[in-house]
Motif scaffolding. Sequence first.
Motif, PDB file in Angstrom:
ATOM      1  N   ASP A 252      54.616  36.129  28.282  1.00 22.18           N
ATOM      2  CA  ASP A 252      53.981  35.012  28.989  1.00 22.18           C
ATOM      3  C   ASP A 252      52.738  35.431  29.775  1.00 22.18           C
ATOM      4  O   ASP A 252      52.297  34.754  30.680  1.00 22.18           O
ATOM      5  CB  ASP A 252      54.986  34.317  29.918  1.00 22.18           C
ATOM      6  CG  ASP A 252      54.508  32.936  30.349  1.00 22.18           C
ATOM      7  OD1 ASP A 252      53.883  32.238  29.520  1.00 22.18           O
ATOM      8  OD2 ASP A 252      54.730  32.569  31.517  1.00 22.18           O
ATOM      9  N   LYS A 253      52.154  36.578  29.449  1.00 28.98           N
ATOM     10  CA  LYS A 253      50.909  37.025  30.082  1.00 28.98           C
ATOM     11  C   LYS A 253      49.861  37.169  28.993  1.00 28.98           C
ATOM     12  O   LYS A 253      50.154  37.578  27.885  1.00 28.98           O
ATOM     13  CB  LYS A 253      51.136  38.356  30.796  1.00 28.98           C
ATOM     14  CG  LYS A 253      49.942  38.808  31.606  1.00 28.98           C
ATOM     15  CD  LYS A 253      50.372  39.504  32.863  1.00 28.98           C
ATOM     16  CE  LYS A 253      49.189  40.080  33.602  1.00 28.98           C
ATOM     17  NZ  LYS A 253      48.497  39.150  34.438  1.00 28.98           N
ATOM     18  N   PHE A 254      48.616  36.813  29.330  1.00 26.70           N
ATOM     19  CA  PHE A 254      47.535  36.822  28.351  1.00 26.70           C
ATOM     20  C   PHE A 254      46.735  38.116  28.425  1.00 26.70           C
ATOM     21  O   PHE A 254      46.402  38.590  29.510  1.00 26.70           O
ATOM     22  CB  PHE A 254      46.614  35.615  28.558  1.00 26.70           C
ATOM     23  CG  PHE A 254      47.325  34.318  28.334  1.00 26.70           C
ATOM     24  CD1 PHE A 254      47.498  33.823  27.053  1.00 26.70           C
ATOM     25  CD2 PHE A 254      47.860  33.610  29.390  1.00 26.70           C
ATOM     26  CE1 PHE A 254      48.180  32.635  26.830  1.00 26.70           C
ATOM     27  CE2 PHE A 254      48.540  32.427  29.185  1.00 26.70           C
ATOM     28  CZ  PHE A 254      48.695  31.945  27.897  1.00 26.70           C
ATOM     29  N   PHE A 255      46.441  38.659  27.255  1.00 28.64           N
ATOM     30  CA  PHE A 255      45.648  39.871  27.106  1.00 28.64           C
ATOM     31  C   PHE A 255      44.504  39.589  26.154  1.00 28.64           C
ATOM     32  O   PHE A 255      44.572  38.663  25.346  1.00 28.64           O
ATOM     33  CB  PHE A 255      46.496  41.010  26.513  1.00 28.64           C
ATOM     34  CG  PHE A 255      47.599  41.489  27.406  1.00 28.64           C
ATOM     35  CD1 PHE A 255      47.400  42.579  28.239  1.00 28.64           C
ATOM     36  CD2 PHE A 255      48.834  40.865  27.409  1.00 28.64           C
ATOM     37  CE1 PHE A 255      48.425  43.028  29.067  1.00 28.64           C
ATOM     38  CE2 PHE A 255      49.857  41.303  28.232  1.00 28.64           C
ATOM     39  CZ  PHE A 255      49.654  42.391  29.066  1.00 28.64           C
TER      40      PHE A 255
ATOM     41  N   MET B  16      37.508  33.027  24.693  1.00 31.98           N
ATOM     42  CA  MET B  16      38.804  33.609  24.352  1.00 31.98           C
ATOM     43  C   MET B  16      39.854  32.552  24.654  1.00 31.98           C
ATOM     44  O   MET B  16      39.866  31.988  25.759  1.00 31.98           O
ATOM     45  CB  MET B  16      38.979  34.856  25.237  1.00 31.98           C
ATOM     46  CG  MET B  16      40.300  35.495  25.237  1.00 31.98           C
ATOM     47  SD  MET B  16      40.246  36.861  26.469  1.00 31.98           S
ATOM     48  CE  MET B  16      41.970  36.932  26.884  1.00 31.98           C
ATOM     49  N   CYS B  17      40.692  32.252  23.700  1.00 28.80           N
ATOM     50  CA  CYS B  17      41.717  31.232  23.897  1.00 28.80           C
ATOM     51  C   CYS B  17      42.603  31.563  25.095  1.00 28.80           C
ATOM     52  O   CYS B  17      42.989  32.713  25.284  1.00 28.80           O
ATOM     53  CB  CYS B  17      42.588  31.109  22.652  1.00 28.80           C
ATOM     54  SG  CYS B  17      41.699  30.559  21.194  1.00 28.80           S
ATOM     55  N   PHE B  18      42.900  30.553  25.899  1.00 25.85           N
ATOM     56  CA  PHE B  18      43.837  30.631  27.020  1.00 25.85           C
ATOM     57  C   PHE B  18      43.414  31.567  28.150  1.00 25.85           C
ATOM     58  O   PHE B  18      44.216  31.865  29.031  1.00 25.85           O
ATOM     59  CB  PHE B  18      45.248  31.013  26.540  1.00 25.85           C
ATOM     60  CG  PHE B  18      45.758  30.148  25.431  1.00 25.85           C
ATOM     61  CD1 PHE B  18      46.036  28.814  25.647  1.00 25.85           C
ATOM     62  CD2 PHE B  18      45.940  30.656  24.157  1.00 25.85           C
ATOM     63  CE1 PHE B  18      46.504  28.000  24.625  1.00 25.85           C
ATOM     64  CE2 PHE B  18      46.399  29.859  23.125  1.00 25.85           C
ATOM     65  CZ  PHE B  18      46.681  28.525  23.358  1.00 25.85           C
ATOM     66  N   SER B  19      42.164  32.024  28.164  1.00 26.63           N
ATOM     67  CA  SER B  19      41.734  32.945  29.227  1.00 26.63           C
ATOM     68  C   SER B  19      41.627  32.244  30.579  1.00 26.63           C
ATOM     69  O   SER B  19      41.518  32.901  31.613  1.00 26.63           O
ATOM     70  CB  SER B  19      40.414  33.619  28.867  1.00 26.63           C
ATOM     71  OG  SER B  19      39.402  32.653  28.622  1.00 26.63           O
TER      72      SER B  19
END
Length: 191
Positions: free
Chosen positions: A62-65, A97-100
Amino acid sequence: AGIGALIGLGTFGITSLIKSGAHQTKNIVNYYHLAADVFTFEDIYKGKPRLNIVGHSKIVDDKFFLASSQPMTPGMLAERVNNAFHMADYDSIRTIMCFSGRSSKQGPAFGQELSSLLKKPVKSYKREVYAYNAELYFEASGMLKSGFSMQEIQNTFGTLKMFILKTNPFSMLNEFKEFRKFQYRPVHFKP
């Protein structure tokens, strides 16, 4: 782990993109291959220079990279950006960047963390980013492995344009799944 896709809408013609409200960048200026499947370019935003960071997102716990050969945290990206660029030359940053721009239970949004680390305003996106021609720029990793120089790559990509779609280009009748999923959701973060 899911990978947020930066969609290359190859079936759309330039006229269709413009009619759909796509934002056209000028020719990519100062293309720079920052890491595997991550590149940067410069543009002018509100009369001031902006650094654009383009890449895919990767979701882990559930964390974005930032997806690369080694997924990058905002801290890892900030270190790489600081080593490659003189940040005083830029007024702001944009993460394509998606969901950044989406925070999670695990912490603040990728763009917010990057803004705090680099001490610059950052524009990010809460949802998927839809772009035309973006996928072509990711070919740089393969070109470098094939022996192309960075100058040859910059010359090749400097003639292309990238479009970011701001309004829904999909047909509700023929492409309902894509139509329903599309949202242009930019967010702005301050350090």
